[in-house]
Design a protein around this motif. Structure first.
Motif, short mmCIF file in Angstrom:
data_model
loop_
_atom_site.label_atom_id
_atom_site.label_comp_id
_atom_site.label_asym_id
_atom_site.label_seq_id
_atom_site.Cartn_x
_atom_site.Cartn_y
_atom_site.Cartn_z
N VAL A 1 0.83 -1.21 0.00
CA VAL A 1 0.00 0.00 0.00
C VAL A 1 0.86 1.26 0.00
N SER A 2 2.13 1.09 -0.39
CA SER A 2 3.05 2.23 -0.43
C SER A 2 3.10 2.88 -1.79
N GLY A 3 2.26 2.42 -2.70
CA GLY A 3 2.29 2.97 -4.05
C GLY A 3 3.28 2.24 -4.94
N GLY A 4 3.73 1.07 -4.50
CA GLY A 4 4.61 0.26 -5.32
C GLY A 4 6.07 0.27 -4.94
N CYS A 5 6.44 1.05 -3.93
CA CYS A 5 7.88 1.09 -3.58
C CYS A 5 8.27 0.04 -2.54
N GLY A 6 7.30 -0.69 -2.01
CA GLY A 6 7.59 -1.80 -1.11
C GLY A 6 8.02 -1.43 0.28
N THR A 7 7.51 -0.32 0.81
CA THR A 7 7.90 0.10 2.15
C THR A 7 6.76 0.06 3.16
N PHE A 8 5.53 -0.20 2.70
CA PHE A 8 4.38 -0.26 3.61
C PHE A 8 3.46 -1.36 3.11
N TYR A 9 3.18 -2.34 3.96
CA TYR A 9 2.35 -3.47 3.58
C TYR A 9 1.16 -3.60 4.51
N ALA A 10 0.04 -4.00 3.94
CA ALA A 10 -1.16 -4.33 4.70
C ALA A 10 -1.37 -5.83 4.57
N ILE A 11 -1.47 -6.52 5.69
CA ILE A 11 -1.62 -7.97 5.70
C ILE A 11 -2.90 -8.32 6.43
N THR A 12 -3.70 -9.16 5.81
CA THR A 12 -4.89 -9.72 6.45
C THR A 12 -4.72 -11.23 6.40
#
Length: 112
Positions: free
Chosen positions: A56-67
């Motif tokens: 959810v970082s816009g594609g840069c891989g620094t913020f993830y949402a996990i369910t």
């Protein structure tokens, strides 16, 4: 402060910029490299019934949402569930800006 109000409106809902499509835990197609890495680690550790990993970082891989939903969480408080997930991803989390974890041990009851 105005920018924060736009991100977190007074209604108490959180705004995230990606779609909320559940992926079956056995399917990891169309994931980014980072999403696939996280997905594979969580899948092997928890054998989840449902698993969704989103960058959810816009594609840069620094913020993830996990369910994640797994029988491994049965009877555990949410804090302990989240701790198990973050311990599994300990090495990867060091490079993250943020991580959102939603966990549950819900069961789907099919009608007779």
């Amino acid at each position: 402060m105005l920018a924060l109000r736009r991100l977190f409106p007074a209604t108490g809902t959180r705004a995230f910029s990606t779609t909320s499509i559940w992926r079956n835990a056995s399917s990891a197609s169309s994931l980014t490299e980072g999403e696939k890495l996280i997905h594979d680690k969580l899948k092997s550790r928890f054998s989840p019934s449902e698993l969704l990993v989103q960058d959810v970082s816009g594609g840069c891989g620094t913020f993830y949402a996990i369910t994640i939903a797994s029988d491994a969480f049965k009877g555990l408080p949410i804090v302990k569930q989240h701790k198990l997930v973050t311990e599994t991803l300990k090495e990867d989390i060091q490079g993250f800006h943020g991580l959102q974890v939603r966990s549950d041990n819900f069961y789907v009851i099919s009608p007779c």
